[in-house]
Structure formats: structure tokens, C-alpha cells
Design an enzyme around this catalytic site. Structure first.
Site, PDB file in Angstrom:
ATOM      1  CG  HIS A   2       4.684  -6.550   7.927  1.00 39.55           C
ATOM      2  ND1 HIS A   2       4.778  -5.187   8.219  1.00 39.55           N
ATOM      3  CD2 HIS A   2       3.355  -6.981   8.374  1.00 39.55           C
ATOM      4  CE1 HIS A   2       3.729  -4.736   8.329  1.00 39.55           C
ATOM      5  NE2 HIS A   2       2.772  -5.666   8.688  1.00 39.55           N
TER       6      HIS A   2
ATOM      7  CB  CYS B 168      10.913  -2.531   6.171  1.00 39.90           C
ATOM      8  SG  CYS B 168       9.629  -1.195   6.386  1.00 39.90           S
TER       9      CYS B 168
END
Length: 449
Positions: free
Chosen positions: A273, A320
Site C-alpha cells: 500500500h 498508490c
């Protein structure tokens, strides 16, 4: 009356099944990956693991292979002392690290009376669909700098990954010659060796303290990357859920090793992440800690990583870089404009979180690859993997035999740019060229030595 011995702690039939198949379990499992997973699941503590590795002077009379085998056996035997649930936890750990034969072997024990049916965490959740789920932790989780506590939970010695991978894999076209840049002014990185063509460090973090952040489908990316780089004759080091301390220890150990000293090329893929806070890219680890991505890039500076000076370094960060959905703009005023949505419906996930004589640039010969532009999420299908990694592997399989890396990245970005989620979200790949001034051809299957 005290209950029978077999009812205290791990059931007797489980302990005996492990003892009976001890050598087979050692042969069928990776010590490093199993040890790390046992600590992650809480089957063993860090201190317990260190105790099992302490052979009290025996290593002086043993070679390295025998030392590791003895530590492996001690680890498994220690688990037999870890209570009535440890057997099921061990099976779960084996499945999580893809040692399926070993897991099936343990499941074959007679369970006529007590053990409930085994359901792995991954199997329980793979049926769940998501629609644009992103690998972005909460903003709060990414606000701080490095928050991981120093720990002594090492990953032990380096061991190249030689196991099999699941699923159908792409056919990688092979080169018929060694390729060079059309212009001698640009130059070409040397990629000709059969045995030292390249080193791949792949870290795929799939589980986090918050179960909702589990990166479904990420295992498919591991399988695709391992197969691809194996076909490119790279030596592969593959790791799963590591904390921040383990990651940097691993990175330092590998880049200081003989593997990297001899290699012609180094590629690192960190899948986890990510997010972008106040203009700074952040990366999350399995312990929930967060670090500025710049700290990872700084590791490859010439003074910190001398074995890779003048060699191509490719860093791939497909997570991301923000929490915004890129809904694009219409090609003409007559086309509809997608409206922003609060949250995508389950179906796709997103990857949101000096010398006076000779000198070299502080950070050179480095290509930093991103799955998206700053501020936006990236996407991952829960059954087939991430858009970026899967397209990258496909383009590499089709074109690495005669196309240089930067053109491969451009083709990857064009292909990813054509994809849309159900809500119209898209993503745009990007890369930073940090003194990567030569052409990099992988020349799969063709050698000069």
C-alpha cells in the site's frame, strides 16, 4: 482427575505426525519464509525463533546446509509445543507461503474427532469481489515519517527462490542476438552473461494489521513476475509480508552480497500500500509502519551501494501515490464526463500508500517506475492481479527480446491507459530517469559467455 496427556497442548496425533514427517517437511518448505510467517501469525515470538536458531556452538562442526536443516527441524518441533491451535496455524502458514504440498501432508492426519475443517484466510476471501479497491491506507496511517520500532527479527541468510509458481504463465520470446543502442553516443548496458544476468528483489506485502487492507489478487502478480524474470535468467529473491526493519535489513544484505557484486542488472519490485502526504510518497509495511519512499531510493546512492555503481538499477513501485481517482476528461465537449464517486464498488482494488580523481553521480543509472502519477490511486483485480504489473509482464514477454526497457515502459503505460474501472477510473503510468543514460536490453535466452 488430570486429563490424559494427549489432551494437553497440541494433540498427540498432531505432534507425532510432525515428528514422523519432519525430514519431508524440511525438504518441502522454505525455512526463511516459514519462520517469518510463524512470527507474523504469532505461532512463535521473535525471541522463540532466535532461541531455536541458537545451536549452542554446534555450527562450528557443521556446514552451512546442515546448520540450516537443524534450525529448520528445531523450528517445526518448537511448534509442537505451542498449544492446541498451533497445528492449524502451521497449516495456514504453509498455505500463505505457498508450500501447498506440506500443508496437504499435515491435513492428511486422521481428524475423526476434534479438528475443525481447515479454511485458509486466502480461500475464505477470494470469492469476494471489489470494484476499484485501492492500495491506499488511511491518511492518518501515512501522516508520520518512519514509525517502525527497531527489532531484531532477521530474515536469516539469502536464499534464491527456486520454487514453482501457480497458474498459466506467458511465453517469453527469446532473443536471437545481443542488442545494442542504434547510436554509440547513447550506449548500451551490458546484458550478456548467462549466470549473472540480473538479480530481482521482489517484495509483495499482502497482509496488514487491519484485515480490510489485505491486498486480494496480489499473489498473481508474484507468480507473473517470478515466471517472467526466471525466463530472463535473473536470480530471484522473493519475499512476502515483511516489516520495515526486515525490509531494509534485507535490502542492505542483498545489495552487499556476491550476487549483486557479480550481477549485470538489479531490479526491485516493492508491492504494497502507498499514499502521498503533503507531496511526499509514503510506503506501508506489514507491521503497519510507514516510511518515506525517498529513504528507499536513497539506499541506491553510490556511497551506500557501491556494487551497483555504473550498473542499471530498476525500481518498480506499483502502489498508490494518493487517494484520488483519475476520471480523466472527455475527448470532445459532446462526450459525457464521469463524476467523482465517494468509493468504488467492490470489483477492482486500488494500490493506494566526493573524490578529486574519479567520481560518480550520487544517484545514477536508475530508473524509478510508477504505476500512476502523483496524487492518484492504482488498480488491482482481485482475481488476476494489478493492472500495471500484469501489463508490464505481458509487454516484457512479447517485446523484451528486441526492445529496450524505456520503450517497454511506454508500451506498458499505453496499454494500462486504455483500461477503465466500472466507474470510469483510469491510471497513467510514469517513470523517473535518474541518469539512466544507456539503453537496457534484457536479451532473454541469448548469451555471450
Amino acid at each position: 482427575m488430570q486429563p490424559p496427556e494427549r489432551e494437553i497442548g497440541m494433540p498427540k496425533r498432531h505432534r507425532e505426525h510432525i515428528r514422523k514427517n519432519l525430514d519431508t517437511l524440511v525438504e518441502w518448505t522454505s525455512y526463511e519464509r516459514l519462520a517469518m510467517e510463524c512470527v507474523r501469525q504469532g505461532i512463535l515470538s521473535d525471541q522463540m525463533l532466535r532461541n531455536t536458531e541458537d545451536l549452542n556452538g554446534k555450527p562450528f562442526n557443521m556446514d552451512e546446509k546442515d546448520v540450516r536443516a537443524e534450525q529448520h527441524r528445531r523450528l517445526l518441533m518448537k511448534i509442537t509445543q505451542r498449544g492446541p491451535t498451533a497445528y492449524n496455524q502451521l497449516i495456514n502458514a504453509l498455505r500463505n507461503i505457498n508450500c501447498l504440498d506440506a500443508a496437504v501432508l499435515l491435513e492428511s492426519v486422521d481428524e475423526s474427532d476434534s479438528r475443525p475443517p481447515f479454511i485458509s484466510l486466502n480461500e475464505r476471501r477470494t470469492s469476494r469481489k471489489s470494484a476499484d479497491i485501492v492500495d491506499t491506507p488511511t491518511a492518518e496511517a501515512c501522516e508520520g515519517p518512519c514509525v517502525s520500532k527497531p527489532r531484531n527479527d532477521t530474515l536469516c541468510s539469502l536464499t534464491p527462490f527456486v520454487g514453482s509458481v501457480d497458474g498459466d504463465q506467458r511465453k517469453v520470446k527469446k532473443s536471437k542476438k545481443i542488442h545494442y543502442a542504434p547510436s554509440a553516443i547513447v550506449g548500451t548496458y551490458e546484458m550478456q552473461s548467462r549466470w549473472n544476468r540480473g538479480v530481482l528483489l521482489m517484495v509483495n506485502i499482502m497482509d496488514f494489521p487491519d484485515p480490510d487492507l489485505q491486498r486480494l489478487g496480489a499473489k498473481e502478480d508474484s507468480n507473473s513476475l517470478i515466471h517472467l524474470f526466471r525466463e530472463l535468467d535473473f536470480t530471484i529473491f522473493a519475499y512476502g509480508n515483511v516489516n520495515q526493519h526486515q525490509f531494509f535489513e534485507l535490502l542492505t544484505t542483498l545489495t552487499s552480497s556476491s550476487y549483486v557484486q557479480k550481477t549485470e542488472c538489479f531490479v526491485m519490485v516493492l508491492m504494497t500500500h502507498g499514499n502521498r502526504v503533503k507531496g511526499i510518497d509514503k510506503v506501508a509495511f506489514c507491521d503497519g509502519s510507514v516510511v518515506d519512499m525517498q529513504k528507499i531510493k536513497d539506499h541506491f546512492q553510490a556511497n551506500k551501494c557501491p556494487f551497483l555503481v555504473n550498473k542499471p538499477k530498476v525500481l518498480i513501485f506499483p502502489f498508490c501515490r494518493g487517494d484520488e481517482y483519475d476520471l480523466g476528461h472527455p475527448k470532445s465537449l459532446m462526450e459525457p464526463v464521469y463524476t467523482s464517486q465517494q468509493k468504488e464498488l467492490p470489483d477492482t482494488q486500488t494500490e493506494s500508500i566526493s573524490s578529486p580523481r574519479t567520481n560518480v553521480p550520487t544517484l545514477a543509472d536508475t530508473l524509478v517506475c510508477y504505476a500512476n502519477t502523483p496524487g492518484y490511486v492504482t488498480h488491482r483485480e482481485t482475481d488476476t492481479g494489478s493492472w500495471y504489473i500484469q501489463k508490464f509482464c505481458q509487454v516484457m514477454a512479447d517485446h523484451a527480446h528486441d526492445t529496450d526497457l524505456e520503450d517497454i515502459l511506454k508500451m506498458t503505460h499505453a496499454s494500462v491507459g486504455d483500461k477503465r474501472s466500472k466507474k470510469g477510473s483510469m491510471q497513467t503510468g510514469a517513470y523517473d530517469n535518474l541518469g539512466f543514460n544507456k539503453k537496457l536490453y534484457f536479451n532473454p535466452g541469448f548469451y555471450a559467455d
